[in-house]
Design a protein around this motif. Structure first.
Motif, PDB file in Angstrom:
ATOM      1  N   ALA A  86       0.815  -1.156   0.073  1.00  0.00           N
ATOM      2  CA  ALA A  86       0.063  -0.070   0.017  1.00  0.00           C
ATOM      3  C   ALA A  86       0.852   1.101   0.005  1.00  0.00           C
ATOM      4  O   ALA A  86       0.530   2.302  -0.602  1.00  0.00           O
ATOM      5  N   GLN A 117       1.782   2.803  -3.462  1.00  0.00           N
ATOM      6  CA  GLN A 117       0.670   3.166  -4.352  1.00  0.00           C
ATOM      7  C   GLN A 117       0.320   4.825  -4.086  1.00  0.00           C
ATOM      8  O   GLN A 117      -0.457   5.396  -4.846  1.00  0.00           O
ATOM      9  N   ALA A 128      -6.136   2.966   1.303  1.00  0.00           N
ATOM     10  CA  ALA A 128      -6.229   1.484   1.136  1.00  0.00           C
ATOM     11  C   ALA A 128      -6.926   0.845   2.186  1.00  0.00           C
ATOM     12  O   ALA A 128      -6.924   1.124   3.463  1.00  0.00           O
ATOM     13  N   ARG A 132      -8.463   0.624   7.490  1.00  0.00           N
ATOM     14  CA  ARG A 132      -8.155   1.525   6.382  1.00  0.00           C
ATOM     15  C   ARG A 132      -6.794   1.993   6.786  1.00  0.00           C
ATOM     16  O   ARG A 132      -6.751   2.680   8.075  1.00  0.00           O
ATOM     17  N   VAL A 178      -7.156  -6.424  -0.501  1.00  0.00           N
ATOM     18  CA  VAL A 178      -6.855  -5.036  -0.116  1.00  0.00           C
ATOM     19  C   VAL A 178      -7.440  -4.354  -1.487  1.00  0.00           C
ATOM     20  O   VAL A 178      -7.141  -4.790  -2.648  1.00  0.00           O
ATOM     21  N   SER A 179      -8.177  -3.194  -1.241  1.00  0.00           N
ATOM     22  CA  SER A 179      -8.585  -2.356  -2.314  1.00  0.00           C
ATOM     23  C   SER A 179      -7.951  -0.790  -2.290  1.00  0.00           C
ATOM     24  O   SER A 179      -7.564  -0.530  -0.973  1.00  0.00           O
ATOM     25  N   PHE A 180      -7.984  -0.233  -3.487  1.00  0.00           N
ATOM     26  CA  PHE A 180      -7.134   1.119  -3.207  1.00  0.00           C
ATOM     27  C   PHE A 180      -7.961   2.257  -3.896  1.00  0.00           C
ATOM     28  O   PHE A 180      -8.848   1.979  -4.935  1.00  0.00           O
TER      29      PHE A 180
END
Length: 894
Positions: free
Chosen positions: A73, A76, A102, A126, A243-245
């Motif tokens: 993370a 990014q 993230a 988060r 994991v989402s960004f």
């Protein structure tokens, strides 16, 4: 020709040149300054328009859905710069703030503190870089991302949410694994925080950190979001968690150029349509398109108003130049008599204009630049206007007759064949322009030459017709006055019957028409907004919910200020059936509205709304046969095409037969998103085991408390849900309470409404002021001839009172016909042009209804009285200055 001689002549005739200079300053000031004001109001309106939208609609969000094996993370965060550089230039320049987050998916979390509260909770983790600058720690410390791999993950929570779930610093939690074969993750709460500014955009990401997602049912969990260090999130991702960004950019309305909204929206939509990774979501294009349509419509109206004002000023410039030349006619005739040619007087006037007009134009432009706002790029127009004003005096000099003219007050003046042909051609041209404009249409927002010229052409054409026709009734009145005693009425009507002095009043018609146009269109917009608000809320307040207990109506009547209540039930998207068994009629879905006819009539009357309740709804009573219904034209046409005299419709599980008794194109309370509705009279429903219950109430009253209304509605919903044999598991949503005043305020506030209001106010004020100035020109144009007549009559014994009466009789027909003609043109122009303006953007999509306004009659009469009084004052002051005893020794009329 020396400059000294030019200066001496300008000083000798300083009054005329001062007037010409003032007109030049006003014209250039309007050309250069008004666009700045318009741009400033448009920018302010855009900020207000976007501020009224939810925060999420002002964001441009790049998202990557949750996936396994995500990169670190921390690596990014640099994508914030990369993605912003890839945006179109206009969009990139409008970015005000940006955030990177993230997050893991929410999983069930357990712990001793949660067990004591008997809470079922899911927690998402988060990483929010920069949270230390936007939040203040209440207890504990911020999470440490460099903790050992086997140590519990450190989490911080909002203090208010933590207290709700009995969590505190030191609470230990266990986060369930997404897959059964993986171990749970231990968590520890190391800090509690409160946001510095909850409205800061950093908290607007979904799901929100500062809010808990309430469960919809009894067995559903609460959903929370906790904040962890970015290193801890990398550790969770390495352990196999998805994991989402998200990279989110907040767009600033102040950085969006209102003159290029189309280009900005196209850039945003290109980003959203691009088949790229990460995915782009945005919602700002919808409010921007709506605002752009409103601004285009407002600019079109402003162009028409500006054309009327500038045409009036141009007419005043012509009158000022003609007045200056008329006062110096002897000078120019003498130049001709001494051997000077046509060019001699022309060069003399041009030199004088060049000495006065360009400096005045420069002063006007300088004053215009002092006004706040973005320049409108009207420099070429200002230069062109300056050139035309400069040439006005030399061109007027060419009209000076070379010989001696006789007295113009001895006979009746008749228009020459050339003038009559010109006037007829002007009338035909105006009619042709109107027809062409209505057939061709226009593009809103663009300054169309045909559009801006049509109002002036129509005003001039109608004024020419009126001023050619009005001497006939005046002369008839003069014949009648000749048979009466006294000379005041006879002499006044005789002089008023000569049309020569009426020519300058064409400018008065232009000015009054501009003011009346602004008043009529503004009144039409306001009345249409009233109608739209009344259609949505045909009383003082409207409560809408799911289903409310029947005793909610009496409970509402007991609230302070409530005087009348009417229940209603709304069922959207119902299928029509051909029989009681439910055979589908194969017609489109129809919205069904159930209203208490007598109660609705009583409520709208108590609220003072002009909403006629159709007789079939008001007078229906229980009985055999189908219910009399009010239907929309679309439903009536479908039933007729299907050959059905009656049909069946379902309301809350019960099927009722109805027959169309009245077709109404626009019924209040009907859903605005459909043109298919059936309205049934509640009081005439046949008895059933399960009668319908209301989904809303219409109220009338004074100083209604919205909070009390919402509370009573929520309690009614709760009673209905818990009062039956089966209790609902889901919590009912809060009712929506909408008042008529709130609806009306929303229609008339914000957005481009300020721009439109400025145009109407400025146009009405400018039209009224310029009308009075044009009347002063008209009075002064014939002041010398009237002064000679009054001097002779005063020597014959005319009293001061008779003198004022003579002035009143002479000026009243001219002033009256010009004001009335201008008002008539101002009423006619909106009827012709309003359909082309696209003003529905200011009335929630409803077509603006322009009609007769009683207040316009009073305003016209008042303006006529003020204009006549102003004309008498100007004439009196001029006569005092001229000394009527000396007038007989001045001029060729002697």
């Amino acid at each position: 020709m020396s400059i000294g001689a030019v200066i001496r002549r300008v000083r000798a005739h300083r009054g005329q040149f001062l007037l010409l200079a003032v007109l030049t300053v006003v014209i250039v000031l309007l050309v250069g300054g008004v666009p700045r004001v318009v741009n400033r109001l448009a920018e302010q309106g855009l900020r207000e328009h976007l501020a009224a939208e939810p925060a999420g609609r002002r964001d441009l969000t790049y998202t990557v859905p949750p996936f396994l094996g995500a990169p670190p993370a921390s690596s990014q965060a640099g994508q914030l710069d990369v993605l912003q550089q890839q945006m179109p230039a206009d969009v990139r320049a409008a970015v005000a703030d940006r955030w990177y987050t993230a997050q893991t998916t929410a999983e069930q979390v357990t712990g001793p503190d949660l067990t004591r509260g008997d809470h079922l909770v899911e927690l998402g983790l988060r990483a929010m870089p920069g949270i230390e600058a936007t939040a203040t720690l209440v207890d504990g410390h911020w999470p440490d991302g460099s903790a050992a791999g086997d140590a519990p993950v450190q989490v911080v929570l909002p203090a208010d949410l933590a207290a709700r779930f009995q969590l505190r610093v030191g609470s230990r939690l266990l986060l369930a694994a997404p897959d059964p074969g993986k171990p749970a993750v231990p968590l520890t709460v190391v800090g509690l925080f409160r946001p510095v500014d909850p409205a800061d955009g950093s908290w607007d990401a979904l799901p929100a950190v500062l809010q808990v997602i309430e469960p919809e049912g009894d067995a559903e969990p609460f959903v929370l979001v906790g904040v962890v260090a970015i290193g801890a999130l990398d550790r969770l991702a390495a352990e196999g968690r998805a994991v989402s960004f998200s990279w989110r950019y907040r767009l600033d309305a102040a950085a969006i150029d209102v003159r290029r909204i189309d280009r900005f929206v196209d850039g945003v939509q290109r980003l959203a349509r691009a088949d790229a990774f990460p995915q782009v979501t945005q919602g700002i294009d919808v409010p921007l398109r709506a605002f752009d349509r409103a601004v285009d419509s407002a600019r079109t109206v402003l162009a028409v108003i500006a054309a009327g004002v500038l045409a009036t000023l141009a007419g005043l410039v012509v009158l000022a130049a003609a007045s200056a030349v008329r006062r110096r006619r002897t000078e120019f005739v003498l130049i001709r008599a001494r051997g000077g040619g046509v060019g001699t007087g022309l060069r003399r006037s041009l030199a004088e204009s060049l000495l006065v007009v360009p400096p005045a134009a420069g002063l006007g432009w300088l004053l215009g630049t002092l006004l706040p706002g973005t320049p409108g790029g009207t420099g070429p127009l200002a230069v062109g206007a300056t050139v035309l004003v400069t040439l006005a005096l030399p061109v007027a000099t060419l009209t000076v007759p070379s010989g001696v003219t006789g007295r113009r007050d001895l006979g009746r003046l008749r228009p020459s064949a050339r003038r009559a042909t010109t006037e007829a051609a002007l009338v035909l041209l105006a009619g042709l322009a109107v027809v062409l404009l209505r057939r061709r249409g226009l593009t809103p927002g663009e300054i169309d030459p045909l559009l801006v010229s049509v109002p002036a052409l129509v005003a001039v054409a109608v004024s020419v017709l009126a001023l050619r026709l009005y001497p006939w009734p005046v002369r008839l009145a003069g014949r009648l006055a000749a048979r009466t005693r006294g000379s005041v009425a006879f002499l006044g009507t005789a002089r008023a019957g000569r049309a020569a002095a009426a020519t300058p009043l064409v400018v008065v018609v232009l000015a009054v028409a501009t003011a009346a146009f602004c008043a009529v269109v503004a009144t039409g917009i306001e009345s249409t907004r009233d109608d739209v608000a009344t259609r949505a809320v045909p009383a003082d307040a409207l409560i809408r919910g799911d289903r409310l207990a029947p005793d909610t109506g009496p409970a509402l009547e007991r609230l302070p200020g409530v005087v009348a209540v009417a229940g209603l039930a709304d069922e959207p998207a119902q299928r029509l059936a051909t029989d009681a068994d439910g055979t589908d009629s194969r017609l489109r879905d129809t919205s069904v509205l159930l209203v208490d006819g007598p109660g609705l009539d009583r409520t709208v009357r108590a609220a003072g709304r002009d909403v006629p309740v159709p007789g079939p709804l008001r007078d229906a009573r229980p009985g055999a046969g189908p219910l009399p219904a009010v239907v929309s034209p679309a439903v009536a046409a479908d039933l007729s095409a299907a050959g059905l005299r009656s049909a069946f419709v379902t309301v809350q599980g019960q099927r009722y037969e109805f027959t169309p008794a009245r077709t109404v194109a626009d019924f209040p309370l009907a859903r605005p998103d459909t043109d298919r509705y059936v309205v049934l009279p509640w009081q005439a429903l046949p008895a059933r085991n399960s009668p319908p219950v209301p989904t809303g109430f219409l109220l009338a009253g004074d100083r209604l408390d919205v909070g009390l209304l919402r509370q009573a509605g929520d309690e009614g919903q709760q009673r209905y849900q818990t009062g039956g044999a089966v209790t609902g598991r889901e919590r009912p949503r809060s009712v929506a309470v909408e008042t008529w005043s709130q609806t009306r305020l929303r229609l008339g506030g914000g957005g481009a409404n300020g721009l439109l209001a400025f145009g109407f106010t400025a146009g009405a004020v400018a039209g009224g002021v310029l009308a009075l100035l044009a009347i002063a020109f008209t009075v002064l144009s014939g002041a010398r001839a009237r002064g000679a007549v009054l001097s002779r009559l005063r020597t014959l014994g005319l009293s001061r009172r008779q003198w004022r009466g003579l002035l009143l009789v002479e000026l009243a027909p001219l002033v009256g016909v010009s004001v009335l003609t201008g008002a008539l043109v101002g009423v006619l122009l909106p009827v012709l042009l309003t359909p082309l303006f696209g003003l529905a953007a200011f009335t929630s999509g409803a077509a603006v209804r322009v009609g007769f306004a009683p207040g316009l009659v009073a305003a016209t009469v008042g303006l006529g009285a003020v204009a006549l009084g102003f004309a008498l004052a100007v004439e009196t002051l001029n006569n005092r200055r001229m000394r009527l005893g000396e007038v007989l020794r001045l001029g060729e009329e002697n």
